[in-house]
Design a protein around this motif. Structure first.
Motif: not given
Length: 413
Positions: A214-222
């Motif tokens: 899910d997008s709410a859990l995805y690690d976008r690494q800042g």
């Protein structure tokens, strides 16, 4: 609507879709004020179709210069990109190149994306691996001739590095095509093997992104402008329509390439899948498929296909509501979550076999001694492993690989 979603959605600035729409491109290029472009393709299209000649002539009427580079190859390398950069810059003879057009499958589109970075300054493509450094690439027009990769709507280019025989990624949202022109007529002449591999690739993109993290859990690494950011209600909307079209047309078009309605449906399915995975991202199927490709050097579509049923079998327990929906979308009818968790992987494996692709790793040419290496190599693709929404990813990958070698699904009698 899912209020927990953290949506970061990117798509081509313009989508031009429909049979015959390629004829609209010269006028659109003129309207955008572009005057000198590079058309990236391969010798098949310059020698066996009228499409390149027709575009060059129509562009000339509108006083648009076109430099044709027809040296595209399957799985383009960094060396090819650098050689193409030097060749095109020489042919330009001082003219300022202001756009790039790609005609072909995913390989030609990937090469064109890379050239959008290298042509302005002549740098080697390796200078842009990892981070393009704020460089503004040339605008790209992508015209796919296969219905599968979805490169016309994604942020990255994949190239082979001959120095170590590995694939490298050049990725940034700025590399998404400014124009995705999807003309199903381009796909009419695709041979059955290409049609099958492309079709299952599109379906894999759709179903894998439908079930991913899910997008709410995805690690976008800042990252302020991430290329991938997890699934959302928006990406899932496109995935559903792609899967519906694939379920209806993927196998029939492989069996009879003259089905024009089916050809159009699969061209649209490929784009819709790309609009889903191009923001949501992918996970275990592609991670393990890359490991298979390193051992077998078989097509991307087929390496995805052989893994897909077994990944679905593993993920079913954590996506019960989605599997109920999948059963309906894939034509299996109303089912409970338990029934759907068994039936969906079986149906997908059946389709893989109908497309003429091996349905287990042993038949695909993988030796039992290579299985642990496969697991290790799959886990090494960290971005994809982190997006697989299960509690213990290494253990899950190992179970998937062992079941795929044995050809065993939970729904088997």
């Amino acid at each position: 609507m899912r209020t927990e979603d953290l949506i970061h959605f990117c798509a081509p600035a313009r989508l031009v879709m429909g049979c015959g729409t390629r004829a609209q491109l010269p006028a659109l290029v003129q309207r955008l004020g572009w005057r000198c472009g590079v058309l990236v393709t391969d010798r098949f299209f310059t020698q066996n179709t009228p499409w390149v000649r027709e575009y060059v002539e129509a562009a000339r009427v509108r006083q648009i210069d076109v430099i044709v580079f027809n040296g595209g190859e399957p799985d383009p390398s960094t060396v090819l990109c650098d050689e193409a950069t030097a060749s095109v810059r020489q042919k330009a003879e001082g003219r300022v190149i202001d756009h790039v057009i790609a005609l072909g499958g995913g390989s030609n589109i990937d090469l064109a994306k890379a050239l959008c970075l290298t042509l302005p300054g002549g740098q080697p493509i390796k200078d842009f691996v990892g981070d393009i450094g704020g460089v503004q690439p040339l605008p790209l027009v992508a015209m796919p001739t296969t219905a599968g990769t979805g490169s016309e709507a994604t942020p990255g280019a994949i190239l082979i590095d001959p120095e170590n025989a590995t694939k490298i990624a050049v990725m940034d949202n700025a590399l998404r095509p400014q124009i995705a022109l999807v003309d199903p007529e381009f796909t009419y002449s695709c041979p059955p093997r290409v049609t099958a591999d492309a079709g299952i690739d599109a379906f894999t993109h759709a179903i894998e992104s439908f079930l991913t993290l899910d997008s709410a859990l995805y690690d976008r690494q800042g990252h302020a402008d991430p290329g991938y950011s997890g699934r959302s209600a928006l990406t899932m909307l496109f995935a559903r329509e792609s899967m519906r079209l694939c379920a209806r047309w993927m196998v029939p078009v492989y069996q009879d390439g003259s089905l024009k309605e089916g050809r159009a449906a699969m061209a649209y399915a490929s784009l819709y899948a790309a609009l889903s995975y191009g923001s949501a991202g992918l996970n275990a199927v592609h991670g393990l498929a890359y490991a298979i490709a390193a051992q077998t050097h078989k097509s991307h579509g087929s390496t995805n296909a052989v893994m897909l049923p077994y990944v679905l079998d593993e993920i079913a327990a954590v996506r019960p509501h989605e599997f109920v929906e999948l059963a309906d979308v894939l034509g299996l009818g109303a089912m409970t979550a338990a029934e759907a968790s068994r039936a969906v992987p079986l149906r997908v494996r059946e389709w893989v076999g109908q497309l003429g692709i091996a349905t287990d790793l042993k038949a695909f040419g993988i030796a039992e001694a290579a299985l642990e290496t496969m697991v290790k190599d799959g886990l090494a693709v960290v971005r994809l492993a982190k997006a697989f929404p299960v509690a213990d990813v290494p253990a899950a990958y190992r179970r998937i690989v062992l079941k795929a070698f044995a050809g065993r699904l939970s729904g088997d009698a």
